[in-house]
Design an enzyme around this catalytic site. Structure first.
Site, PDB file in Angstrom:
ATOM      1  N   THR B  12      43.552  50.355  35.656  1.00 45.07           N
ATOM      2  CA  THR B  12      44.826  49.563  35.615  1.00 45.07           C
ATOM      3  C   THR B  12      44.251  47.998  36.102  1.00 45.07           C
ATOM      4  OG1 THR B  12      45.623  50.404  37.452  1.00 45.07           O
ATOM      5  CG2 THR B  12      46.339  51.266  35.323  1.00 45.07           C
ATOM      6  N   GLY B  13      43.542  48.118  36.976  1.00 47.45           N
ATOM      7  CA  GLY B  13      43.305  46.625  37.663  1.00 47.45           C
ATOM      8  C   GLY B  13      42.408  45.666  36.696  1.00 47.45           C
ATOM      9  N   CYS B 156      29.064  39.383  41.806  1.00 46.68           N
ATOM     10  CA  CYS B 156      28.850  38.705  40.473  1.00 46.68           C
ATOM     11  C   CYS B 156      28.001  37.167  40.876  1.00 46.68           C
ATOM     12  CB  CYS B 156      30.178  38.348  40.036  1.00 46.68           C
ATOM     13  SG  CYS B 156      31.406  37.749  41.222  1.00 46.68           S
ATOM     14  N   GLY B 187      36.769  36.112  40.038  1.00 45.88           N
ATOM     15  CA  GLY B 187      36.124  36.788  40.926  1.00 45.88           C
ATOM     16  C   GLY B 187      37.007  37.327  41.924  1.00 45.88           C
ATOM     17  N   LYS B 213      26.361  38.795  51.036  1.00 48.69           N
ATOM     18  CA  LYS B 213      26.143  39.778  49.967  1.00 48.69           C
ATOM     19  C   LYS B 213      24.837  38.921  49.258  1.00 48.69           C
ATOM     20  CE  LYS B 213      30.757  41.844  49.731  1.00 48.69           C
ATOM     21  NZ  LYS B 213      32.015  41.652  48.716  1.00 48.69           N
ATOM     22  N   ARG B 245      34.895  28.199  46.217  1.00 48.74           N
ATOM     23  CA  ARG B 245      36.092  28.716  45.152  1.00 48.74           C
ATOM     24  C   ARG B 245      36.630  27.172  44.542  1.00 48.74           C
ATOM     25  NH1 ARG B 245      36.091  33.447  43.322  1.00 48.74           N
ATOM     26  NH2 ARG B 245      36.769  34.224  45.361  1.00 48.74           N
ATOM     27  N   HIS B 252      30.642  31.599  37.216  1.00 48.14           N
ATOM     28  CA  HIS B 252      30.462  30.916  38.572  1.00 48.14           C
ATOM     29  C   HIS B 252      29.344  29.965  38.057  1.00 48.14           C
ATOM     30  CE1 HIS B 252      32.795  33.772  40.585  1.00 48.14           C
ATOM     31  NE2 HIS B 252      31.868  34.701  40.924  1.00 48.14           N
ATOM     32  N   THR B 342      32.604  38.045  35.120  1.00 49.56           N
ATOM     33  CA  THR B 342      33.162  39.087  34.789  1.00 49.56           C
ATOM     34  C   THR B 342      32.645  39.781  33.698  1.00 49.56           C
ATOM     35  OG1 THR B 342      35.058  38.274  33.683  1.00 49.56           O
ATOM     36  CG2 THR B 342      35.464  38.484  35.963  1.00 49.56           C
TER      37      THR B 342
END
Lengths: 364, 364, 364, 364
Positions: B12-13, B156, B187, B213, B245, B252, B342
């Site tokens: 659902t997200g 990502c 993101g 990361k 951001r 990105h 995404t």
């Protein structure tokens, strides 16, 4: 003491309006002349701003005083230097190339234009960083037969970078800088400036000529005036940038990676910036940030942000955050800065130079 | 051939919706199970998306098919791996840590979560770059007693960077990378994600954990699988980033400075990227860009731009522009890239890994 | 059947590019001529789009085909109507006033310009609403000695309003409309269009001439062609608008309050819009929305939204939501609509008119 | 004279911060208590704002004074009315329903919450418009046994509308209002507020409950206090709105169509607004706009704009432009207004009410 009578050339554009806003309550400078293109000549200033659609094209947040609104605009071609004590220039580079030397024959010209930035006898001054370069105008007067002189300020993207590098250069030495800018739209002006259709939900990864300017100017500003006062030796720091445009109104953000000349800790780098007060003669100038806090280092990792931090100390402070070791460059550190591109980086920055050179006794 | 029956956990997200959109017409994968939190269990999927205000919280542009709209949601806790051939995971890291190993006992799990990315027996796969790492799942199966396995995709922000470095690493070697990202809001998801009040007319210069990361993942992805197939040796490239951001919906942008292992020209660097087709086994996969153009190098100096270029080849290509010499780093070059965070960087990227491992015969 | 040969005048501007994008795969229209200002003449089209900074100024998302990229641009002044079957016009009103009649001597001209919209012998056509007005071109030919004719489309802000009023007028009558628009930036084009500095974090409450256009055009479009076919009688609906600009790329949002001619319920008003298929002759045209769904009524109270709904049915459907009783006007209802201003409201809308008039046998 | 000791409940949220910013230099009100949820209790205020990521969640532009930064936060449940002279409330409606009456037993409570706005013995006060309603608190005290009272301010969207209607109602009468709002994101707060992914390049055409609030509140505010002082009779103006959200940080824009009670000219309508000074007792209050210019009518047709005009007179003036005849409604006029939703429309508006009621002698 009577105030210095100043003429502003390029008074109707966005940069000119920023000069007007910044000078409206100045303690010792008074705008007594507003010059623009011939088609504005003769009109009261507020009329000259009126568009055919009935809009008053005044774009800075500070309201226009009634006195300036009524002041008749003169044609840039007809400004006589002798009628003023100093001039501010907010014209484009090509116009500057012609008008500024004509005025400099008689009076000092403080300019936001790039036309003369790279000439050997022209200092490029950020008062806290290189006030010591200002006397180069004596050489300029000798060479060009000026009674006045031309002193440009750097490109708005150079300003914050050079200010934050200055304390590092003093304390540790700086060897190399890699910078990515996220620049505000106001830097592009309004003719046509950045089009809304281009920038909304977007980033534009190129600003013509900007990167070269930052690379050359940073080295010149951090350089030294030769002992004979006739030239500036550029600093040997290597500088490489990528300049981008983002959907921000005002305030340039820069992501900086720097290689220092010797080992340091994050605490030492932070302290170097925080304790830095800049050139003594620049402290306490009317447009200087309070307590000479040219740099504010923020601990909150989410800062600096252009909207929240651009107006720190009247837009005259550079805010810094996220100081960390870089791990790649030799003695490498990285940080983020925000600098107000149309205050410290433009009009108010040029006014600060005028204040400095008055304090240095160089206006006479 | 019947299709692979896939279950999606975290359906659902926002990330889950992206999986659904990407799988709606897949040639050999069929979503036969949608799992979410217990409070959605039992509801038809479209009902589970309905908020108390009557809004259907479906956020991807592709319309939801009536079949999926009606499919009853099951509770993540009750998903049985044996009912499916493969699983996709779009849950948060903490949920992933529990659910993914339980499913991996029986079936392969392709995950967008970070939970297992840094474990020694877990490959982190971008098909054109390091398809060769995928067989590490055999070691994972041995160690953990899995019949299936877990393969996460990278963060990502790592994806576009690793893809553009791959051809440089192959042809010239890469020694060091300094990167500044200008990341899109998608993101951050939606709970709460990036608040409009924070990002409009602004830049946020910090994304928690992101930089670490990227630094760790890039080295792992560019590394090599040991000859015994039991571990990956990280590449010794040094990586340092600053992640920010910006007010962009998707895509990105990254400003990259890279030091190569040997001399090269701009033309050679550009050609290396342009000619790169990636791992042979990854070419022609259903989700791969046409003609294996994983990288598109653009000549227009104003490109790439996230809004204009993010959807190149269905969001599966990384676009590159502004390739120039850097002048500071040893054999230094700089460029700008845009990667769809995404699509290639999330759901479609994970689906691509499933396609790859099917082609490699690793699913059985 | 060979395709209709079409010339496009104003080919390099934003509106022209939208025509090109929309015609690239048209079943029976082929662009065989691209005309622009004299300074573009002779250059391949892609060259004519190149700016001095090296940017290719192609602004629509659809890629340009290689054929069109190579097609040499002709000067608008030198276009000969006889070389083509039809013309599309994307020029400004002042240029249209001169060029369009010259072309109309020989061929039909479908125009996005406002120059002839308000002339008595010129129909203003939205195919599903007032296809019946199209034969007025016979009168135009008689009066002006044209072999062709000029048919403009309405202002992009009128289009969605007129489409949603049409089923209400048919079923209940409409007496008065009060509308506030929240218009996208693309409506202003790019020369200079809406400046980013003006619209970010802002609303601009005035669009010159826009409100008058909507008020006059809505009445003309909803009016009737006299039985002798020589003039249109405007509808007597009263229309009042306030038009504003918001930071949206594409898609006009309109908040409508309407007074109907007789009592109705929300369900009846909704059904009237939902069931409306428009003029029979317009159904199934190549550019029409699927199943003639010119209006999509959405139940989610948070819809329509310009970003999510503007592209419904290829940008050719008007989406409607929030249908409620108004409580103030007599038989008053209110709703919100979104209409794609540069698809149905511009280029694709003009192409739709050409398709209509071909179906009506009016092109010959 | 010693200052009034004020406690603020809901001190850590966005609305609470706005109260703090507005009260930092107040001439006769001093914040001596800051209350928030139990999990903040005991912490210094600045600590309570610190998030787990190290961010100081202070969102208003005014800096926080060191005194307030150090003040320990108390739990809302433990605030004792007797320790203070007045209270300000910035909590959500459900919390307000419980806390406000408890405090009102002892002291006056000025609230931005909607919990009690619609109760018969509760005045809804905009000082220049309906200062005369304030004495209704005597009836409230009688009925509820309060020594203090509760006075809420209206919804931020009602405020600007009611202020601009007041002079029209006084001079011409108002019969009907149709309003479309373009509301700023700050009105939605931050938990979660408006998500960036939803609002960028978009408009959201629905704000739950907002329209009903505006319709009911406007009638109550423009109504009259019965001669016995025990109730307010709502004005019989009919009000209908559509409320939308746009990508603006602060400042609600409203497009208003109004039907007056008798004939008037644009000049008369403009003059009515321009000359209006509001209730005599409200003039000269510390938070009132200079010279009681509650409404500023702008001649530039491109104004008011939220970014340029929201801060007029400290955000306490409503700016109006584009006053025109409407042509549809009986004695119809239309105009656009901008009102600062978090200054006059929230915290500063509530403080203004406290100032008013002190001037009216209603605090004791």
């Amino acid at each position: 003491m009577s105030k210095l009578r100043a003429v502003l050339i390029g008074a109707t554009g966005l940069a000119g309006q920023q000069f007007i806003a910044a000078l409206q309550n100045h303690p010792f400078i008074e705008l007594t002349g507003l010059a623009a293109s011939p088609r504005s000549a003769g009109k009261p200033y507020a009329e000259a701003l009126r568009t055919s659609n009935g809009m008053t094209a005044w774009f800075v947040p500070e309201p226009l005083t009634p006195e300036l609104a009524k002041m008749p605009v003169i044609s840039g071609d007809e400004v006589k230097g002798k009628d003023y004590d100093i001039a501010f220039s907010a014209v484009e580079a090509d116009v500057a190339r012609e008008l500024e030397p004509r005025l400099a024959k008689d009076i000092p010209v403080f300019s936001a234009a790039s036309a003369f930035r790279y000439e050997a006898d022209v200092p490029l001054v950020i008062p806290p960083v290189n006030a010591a370069h200002a006397p180069l105008v004596r050489e300029q007067q000798r060479r060009r037969g000026f009674k006045g002189f031309i002193v440009p300020i750097p490109n708005c993207t150079t300003t914050g970078l050079a200010i934050t590098l200055a304390p590092l250069a003093e304390r540790f030495g700086v060897k190399a800088v890699l910078m990515t800018s996220l620049q505000a739209m106001s830097g592009a002006g309004r003719s046509p400036g950045v089009i809304g259709l281009d920038i909304l939900d977007n980033v534009i990864p190129f600003i013509p000529k900007e990167e070269h300017k930052v690379e050359v100017e940073t080295k010149k500003i951090l350089g030294g005036l030769q002992v004979d006062g006739t030239a500036i030796t550029s600093h040997d720091v290597k500088v490489s940038c990528t300049c981008t445009r983002v959907a921000v109104l005002e305030g340039h953000t820069e992501s900086v990676f720097v290689s220092l000349g010797k080992k340091a800790t994050v605490a030492e780098v932070t302290a170097a910036m925080r304790e830095w007060k800049g050139a003594e003669v620049a402290r306490g100038l009317p447009s200087a940030p309070q307590q000479s806090r040219w740099i504010e280092v923020l601990d909150d990792p989410y800062r600096p942000q252009p909207r929240l931090d651009r107006d720190t100390h009247g837009g005259m402070a550079t805010t810094v955050g996220r100081v960390r070791e870089d791990g790649v460059l030799e003695n490498g550190f990285k940080y983020v800065l925000v600098s107000h591109n149309t205050k410290m980086g433009a009009a108010k920055g040029a006014i600060l130079v005028a204040e400095l050179m008055k304090a240095q006794g160089l206006l006479g």
